[in-house]
Design a protein around this motif. Structure first.
Motif, PDB file in Angstrom:
ATOM      1  N   TYR A 156       1.459   5.084  -6.073  1.00 38.70           N
ATOM      2  CA  TYR A 156       0.196   4.454  -6.449  1.00 38.70           C
ATOM      3  C   TYR A 156      -0.209   3.412  -5.405  1.00 38.70           C
ATOM      4  O   TYR A 156      -1.333   3.434  -4.908  1.00 38.70           O
ATOM      5  CB  TYR A 156       0.334   3.763  -7.811  1.00 38.70           C
ATOM      6  CG  TYR A 156       0.235   4.684  -9.002  1.00 38.70           C
ATOM      7  CD1 TYR A 156      -0.985   5.256  -9.384  1.00 38.70           C
ATOM      8  CD2 TYR A 156       1.359   4.971  -9.771  1.00 38.70           C
ATOM      9  CE1 TYR A 156      -1.075   6.081 -10.488  1.00 38.70           C
ATOM     10  CE2 TYR A 156       1.278   5.796 -10.882  1.00 38.70           C
ATOM     11  CZ  TYR A 156       0.058   6.351 -11.235  1.00 38.70           C
ATOM     12  OH  TYR A 156      -0.032   7.183 -12.330  1.00 38.70           O
ATOM     13  N   VAL A 157       0.706   2.506  -5.104  1.00 36.77           N
ATOM     14  CA  VAL A 157       0.357   1.406  -4.203  1.00 36.77           C
ATOM     15  C   VAL A 157       1.332   1.233  -3.042  1.00 36.77           C
ATOM     16  O   VAL A 157       0.937   0.683  -2.000  1.00 36.77           O
ATOM     17  CB  VAL A 157       0.255   0.068  -4.976  1.00 36.77           C
ATOM     18  CG1 VAL A 157      -0.920   0.095  -5.941  1.00 36.77           C
ATOM     19  CG2 VAL A 157       1.559  -0.265  -5.712  1.00 36.77           C
ATOM     20  N   TYR A 158       2.566   1.675  -3.186  1.00 32.36           N
ATOM     21  CA  TYR A 158       3.564   1.424  -2.151  1.00 32.36           C
ATOM     22  C   TYR A 158       3.130   2.007  -0.807  1.00 32.36           C
ATOM     23  O   TYR A 158       2.803   3.192  -0.701  1.00 32.36           O
ATOM     24  CB  TYR A 158       4.918   2.016  -2.559  1.00 32.36           C
ATOM     25  CG  TYR A 158       5.968   1.875  -1.483  1.00 32.36           C
ATOM     26  CD1 TYR A 158       6.503   0.635  -1.158  1.00 32.36           C
ATOM     27  CD2 TYR A 158       6.411   2.988  -0.767  1.00 32.36           C
ATOM     28  CE1 TYR A 158       7.453   0.503  -0.161  1.00 32.36           C
ATOM     29  CE2 TYR A 158       7.363   2.872   0.226  1.00 32.36           C
ATOM     30  CZ  TYR A 158       7.877   1.617   0.527  1.00 32.36           C
ATOM     31  OH  TYR A 158       8.805   1.491   1.532  1.00 32.36           O
ATOM     32  N   ARG A 159       3.087   1.158   0.203  1.00 31.22           N
ATOM     33  CA  ARG A 159       2.686   1.502   1.569  1.00 31.22           C
ATOM     34  C   ARG A 159       1.283   2.124   1.627  1.00 31.22           C
ATOM     35  O   ARG A 159       0.990   2.946   2.494  1.00 31.22           O
ATOM     36  CB  ARG A 159       3.727   2.444   2.208  1.00 31.22           C
ATOM     37  CG  ARG A 159       5.064   1.764   2.443  1.00 31.22           C
ATOM     38  CD  ARG A 159       6.030   2.647   3.191  1.00 31.22           C
ATOM     39  NE  ARG A 159       5.575   2.895   4.566  1.00 31.22           N
ATOM     40  CZ  ARG A 159       6.228   3.634   5.456  1.00 31.22           C
ATOM     41  NH1 ARG A 159       7.360   4.225   5.092  1.00 31.22           N
ATOM     42  NH2 ARG A 159       5.768   3.814   6.666  1.00 31.22           N
ATOM     43  N   ARG A 160       0.405   1.716   0.725  1.00 29.57           N
ATOM     44  CA  ARG A 160      -0.958   2.235   0.724  1.00 29.57           C
ATOM     45  C   ARG A 160      -1.989   1.113   0.938  1.00 29.57           C
ATOM     46  O   ARG A 160      -3.141   1.228   0.527  1.00 29.57           O
ATOM     47  CB  ARG A 160      -1.251   2.985  -0.574  1.00 29.57           C
ATOM     48  CG  ARG A 160      -0.380   4.221  -0.766  1.00 29.57           C
ATOM     49  CD  ARG A 160      -0.862   5.105  -1.904  1.00 29.57           C
ATOM     50  NE  ARG A 160      -2.158   5.696  -1.596  1.00 29.57           N
ATOM     51  CZ  ARG A 160      -3.269   5.499  -2.295  1.00 29.57           C
ATOM     52  NH1 ARG A 160      -3.259   4.699  -3.352  1.00 29.57           N
ATOM     53  NH2 ARG A 160      -4.395   6.076  -1.954  1.00 29.57           N
ATOM     54  N   ARG A 161      -1.590   0.049   1.581  1.00 30.26           N
ATOM     55  CA  ARG A 161      -2.508  -1.059   1.855  1.00 30.26           C
ATOM     56  C   ARG A 161      -3.743  -0.559   2.597  1.00 30.26           C
ATOM     57  O   ARG A 161      -3.652   0.179   3.573  1.00 30.26           O
ATOM     58  CB  ARG A 161      -1.802  -2.119   2.697  1.00 30.26           C
ATOM     59  CG  ARG A 161      -2.662  -3.333   3.028  1.00 30.26           C
ATOM     60  CD  ARG A 161      -1.865  -4.362   3.813  1.00 30.26           C
ATOM     61  NE  ARG A 161      -2.652  -5.538   4.109  1.00 30.26           N
ATOM     62  CZ  ARG A 161      -2.179  -6.628   4.711  1.00 30.26           C
ATOM     63  NH1 ARG A 161      -0.904  -6.665   5.078  1.00 30.26           N
ATOM     64  NH2 ARG A 161      -2.961  -7.659   4.937  1.00 30.26           N
ATOM     65  N   GLY A 162      -4.913  -0.952   2.090  1.00 34.10           N
ATOM     66  CA  GLY A 162      -6.175  -0.554   2.700  1.00 34.10           C
ATOM     67  C   GLY A 162      -6.700   0.784   2.230  1.00 34.10           C
ATOM     68  O   GLY A 162      -7.844   1.142   2.548  1.00 34.10           O
TER      69      GLY A 162
END
Length: 264
Positions: free
Chosen positions: A229-235
């Motif tokens: 969902y969010v892990y290493r998905r910044r931006g």
């Protein structure tokens, strides 16, 4: 560093591969040679995991403690094993399979007292049936430290790493900066149950799976990266709301969250 599900999976593999067998044990690297010599020929009784710690038990009462750390790996190959390659700290070989341990942070003989001391300093492990989630909650609820930091603290919860930290917080809709005193018991119980279920899937499947089927859409991540969902998905856009995933450093580790799905 491997997360707890990897160590539990390794413990189950070793238990299945070697239980009841007299193992050939050596230390080709030479840094564990005296201990390996004492273990050579002993019957392997069991393997277990406590958080990120692997323990081998022998019928004599001997015990080996292994912590892989950032670089450690334990191979699994069919016997007879080929000649060792590289810095092999520990080699074990049973009737049909063997394994080489390279690069661990720790590989050492343990006494029952050593194990008691290890368990005493660890928080509950979501993958152990004897885990007490309230032990972790009591430590969390009396602290003004950020929950996102405490989930990575092995003294509070044993086995959670950066991936599960980010994903469990997202699935619970909890902002990682929420302080421990602001976390109520019902929220913690839901997070604990979700962590147990997710990590159990990790043990069975051999990979981290956190996305609910209804949310599994959008651009897939690079090969080898956990679908998240969010892990290493910044931006990148949130898989649920479309808002931009944020990230920063928390206590030396990368942190990721969605500002809409995980409000302050």
């Amino acid at each position: 560093m491997p997360e707890g599900h990897t160590i539990h999976r390794l413990a189950r593999l070793h238990h299945r591969r070697y239980r009841g067998q007299a193992l050939r044990v050596s230390s080709p690297q030479g840094r564990f040679v005296d201990e390996a010599s004492a273990l050579d020929g002993q019957v392997f009784r069991a393997a277990e995991a406590w958080g990120k710690h692997l323990l081998h038990h022998y019928d004599s009462g001997a015990m080996v403690h292994i912590h892989l750390g950032l670089y450690g790996k334990f191979s699994d190959v069919k016997a007879p094993m080929p000649a060792p390659v590289g810095q092999v700290r520990l080699r074990i070989e049973g009737d049909d399979h063997g394994g080489d341990l390279r690069g661990p942070t720790a590989c050492e003989m343990y006494t029952p007292e050593d194990l008691d001391a290890l368990v005493a300093r660890l928080g509950p492990d979501p993958l152990r049936k004897d885990a007490d989630p309230d032990k972790a909650f009591r430590r969390i609820h009396k602290s003004k430290r950020a929950l996102g930091a405490m989930l990575m603290d092995q003294k509070i919860v044993a086995g959670i790493g950066n991936v599960y930290r980010a994903e469990v917080l997202f699935r619970a809709g909890v902002h990682p900066m929420r302080i421990g005193t602001a976390v109520d018991h019902d929220v913690w119980q839901r997070m604990w149950r979700d962590t147990v279920e997710l990590m159990d899937v990790g043990v069975r499947k051999g990979k981290i799976i956190t996305i609910r089927p209804d949310d599994d859409h959008g651009v897939r991540g690079p090969r080898g990266r956990p679908r998240s969902y969010v892990y290493r998905r910044r931006g990148e856009p949130c898989r649920v709301c479309g808002n931009t995933i944020l990230g920063e450093i928390m206590e030396g580790r990368n942190l990721f969250w969605c500002p809409s799905c995980q409000p302050d």
